[in-house]
Design a protein around this motif. Structure first.
Motif, short mmCIF file in Angstrom:
data_model
loop_
_atom_site.label_atom_id
_atom_site.label_comp_id
_atom_site.label_asym_id
_atom_site.label_seq_id
_atom_site.Cartn_x
_atom_site.Cartn_y
_atom_site.Cartn_z
N ILE A 70 -119.75 110.99 -15.22
CA ILE A 70 -118.47 109.82 -14.68
C ILE A 70 -117.16 110.65 -15.24
CG2 ILE A 70 -118.34 108.62 -15.95
CD1 ILE A 70 -117.60 108.16 -12.56
N GLN A 85 -118.37 102.08 -4.97
CA GLN A 85 -117.81 103.44 -4.82
C GLN A 85 -116.74 102.73 -5.74
OE1 GLN A 85 -117.90 107.19 -2.81
NE2 GLN A 85 -116.15 106.88 -3.62
N ILE A 88 -116.77 104.17 -9.29
CA ILE A 88 -115.83 105.64 -9.68
C ILE A 88 -114.76 105.87 -9.26
CG2 ILE A 88 -116.88 107.57 -8.26
CD1 ILE A 88 -119.50 106.30 -8.21
N LEU A 94 -116.47 111.18 -9.80
CA LEU A 94 -117.23 112.09 -10.60
C LEU A 94 -117.52 113.28 -10.59
CD1 LEU A 94 -120.07 111.74 -7.31
CD2 LEU A 94 -119.84 109.62 -9.45
N ALA A 98 -121.85 116.24 -11.30
CA ALA A 98 -122.84 114.85 -10.71
C ALA A 98 -123.81 114.81 -9.20
CB ALA A 98 -121.57 113.38 -10.56
N ASP A 99 -124.84 113.82 -10.23
CA ASP A 99 -125.71 113.85 -8.28
C ASP A 99 -125.61 112.89 -7.81
OD1 ASP A 99 -127.93 114.36 -6.21
OD2 ASP A 99 -129.50 114.76 -7.97
N GLU A 100 -124.18 112.69 -6.99
CA GLU A 100 -124.81 111.66 -6.10
C GLU A 100 -125.36 111.20 -5.02
OE1 GLU A 100 -121.30 111.67 -2.93
OE2 GLU A 100 -120.55 112.99 -4.70
N ASN A 101 -126.16 111.83 -4.88
CA ASN A 101 -127.63 111.53 -3.91
C ASN A 101 -128.25 110.48 -4.53
OD1 ASN A 101 -126.95 113.72 -2.21
ND2 ASN A 101 -127.79 114.94 -2.85
N VAL A 103 -127.55 107.66 -6.19
CA VAL A 103 -126.37 106.69 -6.33
C VAL A 103 -126.63 106.12 -5.17
CG1 VAL A 103 -124.64 106.05 -6.96
CG2 VAL A 103 -125.27 107.84 -8.77
N LEU A 105 -123.75 104.39 -3.11
CA LEU A 105 -122.39 103.89 -3.48
C LEU A 105 -122.18 102.69 -3.31
CD1 LEU A 105 -121.29 107.78 -2.83
CD2 LEU A 105 -121.68 106.76 -5.16
N ILE A 117 -124.62 107.71 -13.69
CA ILE A 117 -124.43 108.62 -12.61
C ILE A 117 -125.28 109.78 -13.35
CG2 ILE A 117 -122.98 110.01 -11.70
CD1 ILE A 117 -122.68 106.58 -10.23
#
Length: 205
Positions: A70, A85, A88, A94, A98-101, A103, A105, A117
């Motif tokens: 982050i 979200q 964030i 991010l 960052a691998d938002e998949n 998390v 959100l 994250i």
């Protein structure tokens, strides 16, 4: 001729008197109607002011800790009902790696919550994302913190399978944290018998 003028004069006076009487009967009623309308408007304004005061109540402030990939990690104050979200965005967004998949959100935030994250390709077997410090404390006590536990942790409870675990999490994310163990009765498919079977296995921080 003089008598005729006197006669018309008397008739004119009578007409004026009658007209004045009629006008006095009409105008007070209009004033009463106007006063009634004004009173109604005042009542509406007062009601609207009361509703605006209720709506203006400040939401509960929570404190969360966001870490990992982050831009500006750290502690952030957020409002009750905000989601991951939202924090964030407060933290600057991010990082590129960052691998938002990994998390959720859309998950609702809770007080003292820690959001981690991960980066793309990062191994997080020993890191539990979206976990609060109270979860660790409960794990040490041998109980499952129902407000923070993962689906896998919830399935360790007596009589709770994958479907019920997902239902509990879905309810938690939609309605916020459980305040008492009995709140689990509001979850579809969870009855009194199930609650009694897991009462000693869970904690509600």
């Amino acid at each position: 001729m003089l008598d005729i003028w006197r006669k018309y004069g008397v008739i004119g006076i009578v007409i004026i008197a009658v007209g004045s009487f009629i006008l006095l009967q009409i105008f007070p009623k209009k004033e009463e109607e106007t006063s009634f309308i004004v009173d109604q408007q005042d009542n509406v304004f007062a009601q609207n002011e009361t509703e605006m005061t209720v709506e203006a109540e400040e939401p509960l402030i929570l404190l969360v800790d966001i870490k990992g990939a982050i831009k500006h990690p750290g502690l952030y104050k957020i409002n009750e009902g905000d989601r991951i979200q939202d924090v964030i965005d407060l933290a600057g967004g991010l990082k590129d790696d960052a691998d938002e998949n990994q998390v959720n959100l859309a998950q609702r935030l809770q007080d003292e919550m820690v959001i981690y994250i991960p980066t793309i390709g990062e191994e997080i077997e020993h890191i539990q994302p979206n976990i609060s410090s109270t979860t660790t404390q409960s794990a040490q006590d041998g109980k499952v913190a129902i407000n923070h536990a993962t689906a896998e942790e919830i399935q360790t409870l007596n009589g709770i399978g994958p479907k019920k675990a997902e239902t509990i999490i879905a309810y938690r994310e939609e309605n916020g944290p459980f305040h008492t163990i009995e709140d689990l009765l509001n979850v579809s498919g969870i009855g009194e018998k199930t609650v009694e079977n897991i009462r000693d296995q869970i904690s509600v921080p």
